[in-house]
Design an enzyme around this catalytic site. Sequence first.
Site, PDB file in Angstrom:
ATOM      1  N   ASP A  88     -10.831 134.000  74.196  1.00  0.00           N
ATOM      2  CA  ASP A  88     -11.911 134.983  74.032  1.00  0.00           C
ATOM      3  C   ASP A  88     -13.031 134.667  75.014  1.00  0.00           C
ATOM      4  OD1 ASP A  88     -12.637 132.611  72.580  1.00  0.00           O
ATOM      5  OD2 ASP A  88     -14.138 133.742  71.455  1.00  0.00           O
ATOM      6  N   GLU A 158     -13.629 131.131  69.779  1.00  0.00           N
ATOM      7  CA  GLU A 158     -14.506 130.019  70.146  1.00  0.00           C
ATOM      8  C   GLU A 158     -15.930 130.499  70.365  1.00  0.00           C
ATOM      9  OE1 GLU A 158     -16.625 126.877  72.152  1.00  0.00           O
ATOM     10  OE2 GLU A 158     -16.336 128.909  72.899  1.00  0.00           O
TER      11      GLU A 158
HETATM   12  N1  BES Z   1     -17.146 126.091  77.059  1.00  0.00           N
HETATM   13  C1  BES Z   1     -18.367 126.269  76.355  1.00  0.00           C
HETATM   14  C2  BES Z   1     -19.101 124.978  76.068  1.00  0.00           C
HETATM   15  C3  BES Z   1     -19.425 124.122  77.246  1.00  0.00           C
HETATM   16  C4  BES Z   1     -19.629 124.647  78.521  1.00  0.00           C
HETATM   17  C5  BES Z   1     -19.550 122.767  77.067  1.00  0.00           C
HETATM   18  C6  BES Z   1     -19.930 123.820  79.584  1.00  0.00           C
HETATM   19  C7  BES Z   1     -19.873 121.959  78.121  1.00  0.00           C
HETATM   20  C8  BES Z   1     -20.046 122.474  79.392  1.00  0.00           C
HETATM   21  C9  BES Z   1     -18.091 127.010  75.060  1.00  0.00           C
HETATM   22  O1  BES Z   1     -17.277 128.130  75.266  1.00  0.00           O
HETATM   23  C10 BES Z   1     -19.382 127.512  74.482  1.00  0.00           C
HETATM   24  O2  BES Z   1     -19.963 128.385  75.079  1.00  0.00           O
HETATM   25  N2  BES Z   1     -19.805 126.987  73.339  1.00  0.00           N
HETATM   26  C11 BES Z   1     -20.951 127.509  72.653  1.00  0.00           C
HETATM   27  C12 BES Z   1     -20.930 127.123  71.207  1.00  0.00           C
HETATM   28  C13 BES Z   1     -20.181 128.072  70.319  1.00  0.00           C
HETATM   29  C14 BES Z   1     -20.289 127.616  68.889  1.00  0.00           C
HETATM   30  C15 BES Z   1     -20.614 129.491  70.451  1.00  0.00           C
HETATM   31  C16 BES Z   1     -22.207 126.928  73.223  1.00  0.00           C
HETATM   32  O3  BES Z   1     -22.221 125.790  73.723  1.00  0.00           O
HETATM   33  O4  BES Z   1     -23.214 127.636  73.158  1.00  0.00           O
HETATM   34 MN    MN Z   2     -15.693 127.698  76.480  1.00  0.00          MN
HETATM   35 MN    MN Z   3     -18.589 129.750  76.051  1.00  0.00          MN
END
Ligand code: BES
Ligand code: MN
Ligand code: MN
Length: 459
Positions: A88, A158
């Site tokens: 996604d 995710e």
């Molecule tokens: N891939 C990201 C997280 C990420 C990006 C970690 C770059 C480290 C470096 C992930 O898809 C994301 O966006 N996570 C969200 C949290 C989620 C609970 C919506 C975030 O970090 O905001």
């Molecule tokens: Mn991600």
């Molecule tokens: Mn993300």
Amino acid sequence: MMNIKAYITENKDTLLNELLDILRIPSVSADPAYAKDVRRMAEVTREALEKAGADNTELIETDGFPIVFGEKIIDPNKKTILVYGHYDVQPADPIDLWDSPPFEPVIKSTTIHPEGAIFARGACDDKGQFFMHVKAFEYMMKTNSLPCNVKFIIEGEEEVGSVNLEGFLEKYKSKLSADVVLVSDTGILANDTPSITSGLRGLSYLEVEVMGPNRDLHSGLYGGSAPNPINILCEMIASLKDENQHITIPGFYDDVTELSAEERAEMAKAPFSEERFKQSIGIGAVEGERGYTPPERVSIRPTLDVNGIWGGYIGEGAKTVVASKAFAKISMRLVPNQKSETITKLFVDHFTRIAPPSVKVKVTPHHGGEAAVTPTDSLAYLAASKAMEETYGKKPIPVRSGGSIPIVAAFEAILGLKTVLMGFGLDSDAIHSPNEHYGVFNYLKGIETIPGFFKHFSE
Ligand code: BES
Ligand code: MN
Ligand code: MN
């Protein structure tokens, strides 16, 4: 047997075109208008795994979007790598800030990516990255060089908090048995400075509503005597940090793990240029908690940010009004040992308590997740380190990231598995922003590096 480098050179166009194809599917999990596309993306992901040589590929249903599963068990006595990723993507908004349509991928060269970057929503986060695993696996299957077992779980929620994944892990514990989890959903410091993510922050996300008068009022007749929810919300938010940018919620820092001077000195070895950082996002000065460096502020320290704020008149021209209500979305990034649930509760209590008697406040928690630290001395970490050293010609540096992947903590809590965060994106790839992109170099480098991880981890 053709080596991976030669294979990539020979198949470069196909490897790129196949990625472009999946980037055309707008699998936005947050917006119900795209639900069909998210499902189509799941099916396409399953087909890609099957085509690559995975057995038992299936869509495992949840209360939300399905989880794509596939595996190749070459010998039950050998080790098993569980590959996790997400199909996604974030909403593309604001669409008008994109230079090309978000779901019509194009390859353009940039200063940071002179050999080209693929521009599309999800190019880096996480389609381009999970797809490297599918393609690296395909290579190992074709060349009969898969050295251990592999299982894939590619999820579709995710970006909306992986709410159904914990139940899935509980339910399919034995099906998912493995020795390590391998994830490419993070980044490296730069294309000439490889790094491996050694930690992630947790998250607590809430929405607040401040209710004042029972209707919007004429700001001349009432302004100055009636409570103004927008003014009050701004004051309340401003009071959440003191002059040192320290968060004022009582108990907020109680569980924070402080790093030793040695650990901080070790961290400081990772290259960081404040000048370049300021320039890259167009700001005049950095901000943040006093006593910590910018890299520390986005990794080992918790933070609080307003993600959105609205209320009152926001149309064309002027309207003299005291609004009845004001709203904000607020997130806190957490560090190891802080509990998302505890912090959420502290916030709710505090925010309710600081509201003046003139307004009512409603606080609604959204999703949360725990921080994670991953070992840097494990066999799996060393395998990743060796694999990257071989393909980059430099030993990667461990770096704690500020982002969150809540499921990493759940892998440990539920499956008892450690995770290796071997991502290949750059901070400048604009994930979640307009013009998200992923370097062609990074995509191909990832495909090149993954078989090395498999090999070293199996030794
Ligand atoms: N891939 C990201 C997280 C990420 C990006 C970690 C770059 C480290 C470096 C992930 O898809 C994301 O966006 N996570 C969200 C949290 C989620 C609970 C919506 C975030 O970090 O905001
Ligand atoms: Mn991600
Ligand atoms: Mn993300």
